[in-house]
Write a protein that holds these residues in place. Structure first.
Motif, PDB file in Angstrom:
ATOM      1  N   ARG A 188       3.589  19.038 -24.637  1.00 17.85           N
ATOM      2  CA  ARG A 188       4.855  18.458 -24.178  1.00 17.85           C
ATOM      3  C   ARG A 188       4.573  17.220 -23.339  1.00 17.85           C
ATOM      4  NH1 ARG A 188       9.773  20.166 -24.402  1.00 17.85           N
ATOM      5  NH2 ARG A 188       9.202  22.235 -25.094  1.00 17.85           N
ATOM      6  N   CYS A 204      19.428  22.515 -26.343  1.00 19.38           N
ATOM      7  CA  CYS A 204      18.152  22.367 -25.642  1.00 19.38           C
ATOM      8  C   CYS A 204      18.070  23.254 -24.398  1.00 19.38           C
ATOM      9  CB  CYS A 204      17.998  20.903 -25.249  1.00 19.38           C
ATOM     10  SG  CYS A 204      16.645  20.604 -24.102  1.00 19.38           S
ATOM     11  N   ARG A 250       9.292   9.458 -25.715  1.00 22.31           N
ATOM     12  CA  ARG A 250      10.334  10.201 -26.440  1.00 22.31           C
ATOM     13  C   ARG A 250      11.653  10.128 -25.679  1.00 22.31           C
ATOM     14  NH1 ARG A 250       7.463  13.005 -30.465  1.00 22.31           N
ATOM     15  NH2 ARG A 250       9.509  13.454 -31.335  1.00 22.31           N
ATOM     16  N   GLU A 278      13.707  14.781 -15.895  1.00 28.12           N
ATOM     17  CA  GLU A 278      12.891  15.997 -15.854  1.00 28.12           C
ATOM     18  C   GLU A 278      13.780  17.136 -15.335  1.00 28.12           C
ATOM     19  OE1 GLU A 278      10.022  17.367 -16.818  1.00 28.12           O
ATOM     20  OE2 GLU A 278      10.779  19.094 -15.713  1.00 28.12           O
ATOM     21  N   SER A 279      14.066  18.090 -16.213  1.00 30.38           N
ATOM     22  CA  SER A 279      15.065  19.115 -15.882  1.00 30.38           C
ATOM     23  C   SER A 279      14.739  19.902 -14.620  1.00 30.38           C
ATOM     24  CB  SER A 279      15.244  20.064 -17.067  1.00 30.38           C
ATOM     25  OG  SER A 279      14.032  20.734 -17.353  1.00 30.38           O
TER      26      SER A 279
HETATM   27  N1  LIG Z   1      10.229  17.969 -19.565  1.00 31.70           N
HETATM   28  C1  LIG Z   1      11.486  17.776 -20.156  1.00 31.70           C
HETATM   29  C2  LIG Z   1      11.508  18.241 -21.591  1.00 31.70           C
HETATM   30  C3  LIG Z   1      12.806  17.979 -22.249  1.00 31.70           C
HETATM   31  C4  LIG Z   1      12.706  18.082 -23.779  1.00 31.70           C
HETATM   32  O1  LIG Z   1      11.601  18.239 -24.354  1.00 31.70           O
HETATM   33  N2  LIG Z   1      13.860  17.990 -24.481  1.00 31.70           N
HETATM   34  C5  LIG Z   1      13.873  18.033 -25.933  1.00 31.70           C
HETATM   35  C6  LIG Z   1      14.997  18.884 -26.480  1.00 31.70           C
HETATM   36  S1  LIG Z   1      14.779  20.596 -26.239  1.00 31.70           S
HETATM   37  C7  LIG Z   1      14.152  16.649 -26.488  1.00 31.70           C
HETATM   38  O2  LIG Z   1      15.079  15.978 -26.065  1.00 31.70           O
HETATM   39  N3  LIG Z   1      13.353  16.208 -27.451  1.00 31.70           N
HETATM   40  C8  LIG Z   1      13.556  14.974 -28.121  1.00 31.70           C
HETATM   41  C9  LIG Z   1      12.259  14.396 -28.622  1.00 31.70           C
HETATM   42  O3  LIG Z   1      11.193  14.910 -28.237  1.00 31.70           O
HETATM   43  O4  LIG Z   1      12.327  13.424 -29.373  1.00 31.70           O
HETATM   44  C10 LIG Z   1      12.501  18.471 -19.299  1.00 31.70           C
HETATM   45  O5  LIG Z   1      12.339  19.664 -19.009  1.00 31.70           O
HETATM   46  O6  LIG Z   1      13.455  17.819 -18.898  1.00 31.70           O
END
Ligand SMILES: N[C@@H](CCC(=O)N[C@@H](CS)C(=O)NCC(=O)O)C(=O)O
Length: 367
Positions: free
Chosen positions: A14, A45, A152, A170-171
């Protein structure tokens, strides 16, 4: 954008979030204010779902707006719905409701999902239009905040409509920002005092549970599901279930302790049935978004199928249903249509035909 989520060894990695500011009266730019900040989320999400639940638990639905992206994530990332008519004809108050105006009542029934195409554009069902910039894509929001941004385009995004930039994406940090008592001045008076999701006396315990739940469960399902080698998948799925056993044990002990206190009064037990101590905390919020998706999606889509929560984990199952059925902030932000359609239609590497399984029926059992 790459279709692959794993590195050469087949392990899922990630990315680290880029925007890491806070909102506080002592911050030179980002001061708390009503209707200034917006959350961009996907209802599918789990990371964005944390932010949506926290916003609601903290009674900030009329203070912070919510824009919901379409559930389908294609090779250009997340997108918004189009305005069918003039923007002026849309009542902006709809963005200041628990789930951004997305009707989730229908999401509890199993619909003929086959009739919903990936490019569906049912306004307030599949997602929202972007009221601030009328963008088509979430990527445009990131580019507006930083034209050089080239990582991303993830949700959640906490957006400042005054300086037109991203405060934080960042959530785990967004939910701490929302938990601050500095927001209380904007909460409608009839809502009463707001809940502290990270009380000082429990902070160390919450942080330590969060850390292993994140690594082994929240991210654990992704590490199993996005593994691109059998070796990596098997290692991760074994580790995931070992950690589900661990959390099941914690909840079992919590239940037994409460039973000693309240006897057979299950209603009272459920009122205090939480992961850390007797009260609802951030640890519950962060675990919930993974567990509520487990039976409907992770069991089949991410191959996390040693057992289901409903069959194999009686205490986790009771805990997740208690939050869902007895707390509006959890139920009204949980949209099984977005959850199921997103995962099964947005990962062609995992599910190339994009056929969405209809079960389990129901998505969540009654309490
Ligand atoms: N570290 C981030 C991760 C967020 C995340 O990975 N979101 C995904 C959806 S579950 C996303 O938007 N992915 C789009 C991509 O990777 O293109 C958080 O916790 O805010």
């Amino acid at each position: 954008m790459s279709k692959h989520w794993a590195n050469k060894a087949g392990d899922f990695k990630r990315q680290v979030s880029s925007f890491r500011e806070v909102i506080s009266a002592s911050h030179p730019v980002f001061k708390p204010a009503a209707r200034r900040y917006w959350l961009y989320v996907s209802l599918a999400c789990p990371w964005a779902h944390r932010a949506l639940i926290t916003r609601s638990l903290k009674n900030l639905t009329s203070v912070i707006g919510v824009v919901v992206v379409h559930w389908n994530m294609d090779d250009k990332g997340w997108r918004f719905l189009k305005y069918p008519t003039a923007k002026a004809s849309i009542d902006e108050n709809i963005y200041f409701t628990v789930s951004g105006g997305i009707d989730n009542v229908a999401s509890q029934e199993v619909k003929p999902l086959a009739s919903i195409p990936n490019d569906s554009d049912r306004l307030w069902i599949d997602g929202n239009p972007d009221p601030l910039n009328q963008f088509e894509r979430l990527s445009q929001l990131y580019k507006k905040a930083d034209p050089e941004y080239n990582a991303r385009y993830t949700v959640p995004v906490l957006w400042d409509s005054e300086t037109n930039t991203i405060v934080n994406n960042e959530s785990s940090e967004i939910i701490r920002i929302l938990n601050s008592p500095e927001w209380d001045q904007f909460v409608p008076k009839d809502k009463g005092p707001s809940l502290d999701l990270v009380p000082k006396n429990l902070e160390t315990e919450i942080d330590s549970i969060n850390e292993w739940v994140y690594a082994n469960i929240n991210n654990g399902v992704y590490k199993a599901g996005f593994a691109e080698s059998a070796v990596s998948y098997e290692k991760e799925v074994n580790n995931l279930f070992a950690n589900l056993d661990k959390v099941e044990n914690i909840l079992k002990q919590r239940y037994i302790t409460l039973q000693k206190k309240y006897g057979s009064d299950e209603k009272q037990i459920l009122q205090y049935f939480h992961l850390v101590d007797d009260q609802l905390t951030e640890a519950d919020v962060r675990l919930y978004t993974t567990i509520v998706r487990f039976d409907p999606v992770y069991v089949q889509h991410f191959k996390c199928n040693f057992t289901t929560i409903r069959e194999g984990y009686p205490y986790l199952h009771l805990w997740v249903r208690n939050l869902y059925w007895n707390n509006d902030s959890f139920r009204l932000t949980t949209n099984f249509n977005h959850i199921k359609l997103h995962y099964t239609r947005s990962h062609p590497l995992i599910n190339p035909l994009g056929i969405t399984p209809l079960g389990p029926k129901p998505h969540i059992l009654p309490l």
